[in-house]
Design an enzyme around this catalytic site. Structure first.
Site, PDB file in Angstrom:
ATOM      1  CE  LYS A  14      -2.534  -0.401   3.244  1.00 63.10           C
ATOM      2  NZ  LYS A  14      -1.751  -1.925   4.090  1.00 63.10           N
ATOM      3  NE  ARG A  91      -5.137  -1.519   9.465  1.00 65.02           N
ATOM      4  CZ  ARG A  91      -3.664  -0.748   9.388  1.00 65.02           C
ATOM      5  NH1 ARG A  91      -4.150   0.102   8.682  1.00 65.02           N
ATOM      6  NH2 ARG A  91      -2.380  -1.449   8.906  1.00 65.02           N
ATOM      7  NE  ARG A 130       7.121  -2.427   6.942  1.00 62.24           N
ATOM      8  CZ  ARG A 130       5.363  -1.834   6.518  1.00 62.24           C
ATOM      9  NH1 ARG A 130       5.651  -2.039   4.635  1.00 62.24           N
ATOM     10  NH2 ARG A 130       5.075  -2.750   7.730  1.00 62.24           N
ATOM     11  NE  ARG A 136       5.554  -0.403  10.477  1.00 50.60           N
ATOM     12  CZ  ARG A 136       4.659  -0.434   9.872  1.00 50.60           C
ATOM     13  NH1 ARG A 136       4.630   0.034   9.312  1.00 50.60           N
ATOM     14  NH2 ARG A 136       3.552  -0.627  10.016  1.00 50.60           N
ATOM     15  NE  ARG A 147       0.933  -4.617  11.639  1.00 46.01           N
ATOM     16  CZ  ARG A 147       1.936  -5.196  10.858  1.00 46.01           C
ATOM     17  NH1 ARG A 147       3.781  -5.386  10.966  1.00 46.01           N
ATOM     18  NH2 ARG A 147       2.836  -4.066   9.925  1.00 46.01           N
TER      19      ARG A 147
HETATM   20  P1  AMP Z   1       0.144   1.109   8.376  1.00 45.50           P
HETATM   21  O1  AMP Z   1       1.370   1.452   8.920  1.00 45.50           O
HETATM   22  O2  AMP Z   1      -1.049   1.192   8.476  1.00 45.50           O
HETATM   23  O3  AMP Z   1       0.524  -0.580   8.812  1.00 45.50           O
HETATM   24  O4  AMP Z   1      -0.542   0.547  10.291  1.00 45.50           O
HETATM   25  C1  AMP Z   1      -0.090   0.083  10.966  1.00 45.50           C
HETATM   26  C2  AMP Z   1      -0.706   0.384  12.620  1.00 45.50           C
HETATM   27  O5  AMP Z   1      -1.070   1.548  13.599  1.00 45.50           O
HETATM   28  C3  AMP Z   1      -1.312  -0.711  13.079  1.00 45.50           C
HETATM   29  O6  AMP Z   1      -1.059  -2.095  12.886  1.00 45.50           O
HETATM   30  C4  AMP Z   1      -2.872  -0.397  13.821  1.00 45.50           C
HETATM   31  O7  AMP Z   1      -1.841  -0.159  15.138  1.00 45.50           O
HETATM   32  C5  AMP Z   1      -2.831   1.201  13.575  1.00 45.50           C
HETATM   33  N1  AMP Z   1      -3.882   1.804  13.102  1.00 45.50           N
HETATM   34  C6  AMP Z   1      -2.802   2.494  11.978  1.00 45.50           C
HETATM   35  N2  AMP Z   1      -4.117   2.944  10.598  1.00 45.50           N
HETATM   36  C7  AMP Z   1      -5.241   2.336  11.427  1.00 45.50           C
HETATM   37  C8  AMP Z   1      -6.306   2.493  11.531  1.00 45.50           C
HETATM   38  N3  AMP Z   1      -7.501   2.794  10.798  1.00 45.50           N
HETATM   39  N4  AMP Z   1      -7.491   1.750  12.603  1.00 45.50           N
HETATM   40  C9  AMP Z   1      -7.155   0.973  13.777  1.00 45.50           C
HETATM   41  N5  AMP Z   1      -6.316   1.445  13.258  1.00 45.50           N
HETATM   42  C10 AMP Z   1      -4.981   1.580  12.865  1.00 45.50           C
END
Ligand code: AMP
Length: 193
Positions: A14, A91, A130, A136, A147
């Protein structure tokens, strides 16, 4: 102006494809993960709350996440007019409903949902790689598994929601980054006609 949701499991590409979309279409990029990581880096109250959920591989509660997103839109009215790429949001079905209402209040809508399909094994490989490169905190095997489970139970049902709305474009997320982007561009350009 064009609003795009880029959708897929963690590690589906993404963020990478968002970079290409920004360059090509001049969109305003909102990655909710980046917004949260920025709060954590700055040590804000929100960052303290978010880090617990992120490190545990869980989603931030809907009401909190929805208000964070609305704040980003409220603070960037000019950028919003260029069209937005929503990366990592929605999400949950609750978030999808909220996004629809939020955009309707602003006289706009989600035009297309780009869903990146990548097999589970490849997702795990990419995320571990990654983690080694970016450091991260949530890219370790234990958190990755959590996740992916959260993705399957809470996020993937959104696919049917958007298929029913007639705005879901499934894209094969395997292959060269440029090749995948060509397919995304085609889906977007087709839906603009
Ligand atoms: P990402 O960078 O999109 O993989 O997001 C990393 C983490 O941030 C996720 O595993 C969630 O813990 C949190 N997070 C990001 N976007 C959302 C969302 N729309 N709703 C809930 N948690 C989120």
């Amino acid at each position: 102006m064009y609003n795009i949701v880029i959708f897929g499991a963690p590690g589906s590409g993404k963020g990478t494809q968002s970079e290409f979309l920004i360059k090509h279409y001049g969109l305003f990029h909102i990655s909710t993960g980046d917004v949260l990581r920025d709060h954590i880096k700055r040590g804000t109250e929100l960052g303290k709350i978010a880090s617990g959920y992120i490190n545990d591989g869980k989603l931030i509660p809907d009401d909190l996440m929805i208000s964070i997103l609305e704040k980003v839109l409220d603070e960037n009215p000019e950028k919003e007019k260029q069209g937005v790429i929503f990366d990592g949001f929605p999400r949950t079905t609750e978030q999808a409903k909220a996004l629809k209402e939020m955009l309707a209040r602003r006289g706009s809508k989600v035009d297309i949902v780009i869903g990146l399909d990548v097999p589970e094994e490849e997702l795990v490989d990419r995320l571990i790689k990654r983690g080694k490169e970016s450091g991260r905190s949530d890219d370790n095997l234990e958190t990755i598994k959590k996740r992916l489970a959260v993705y399957h139970s809470q996020t993937s049902p959104l696919r049917d929601h958007y298929v029913d709305e007639g705005i879901y474009a499934a894209i094969n997320g395997l292959g060269s980054i440029e090749g995948i982007f060509e397919n995304i561009k085609q889906a977007i350009d087709n839906c603009r006609k």
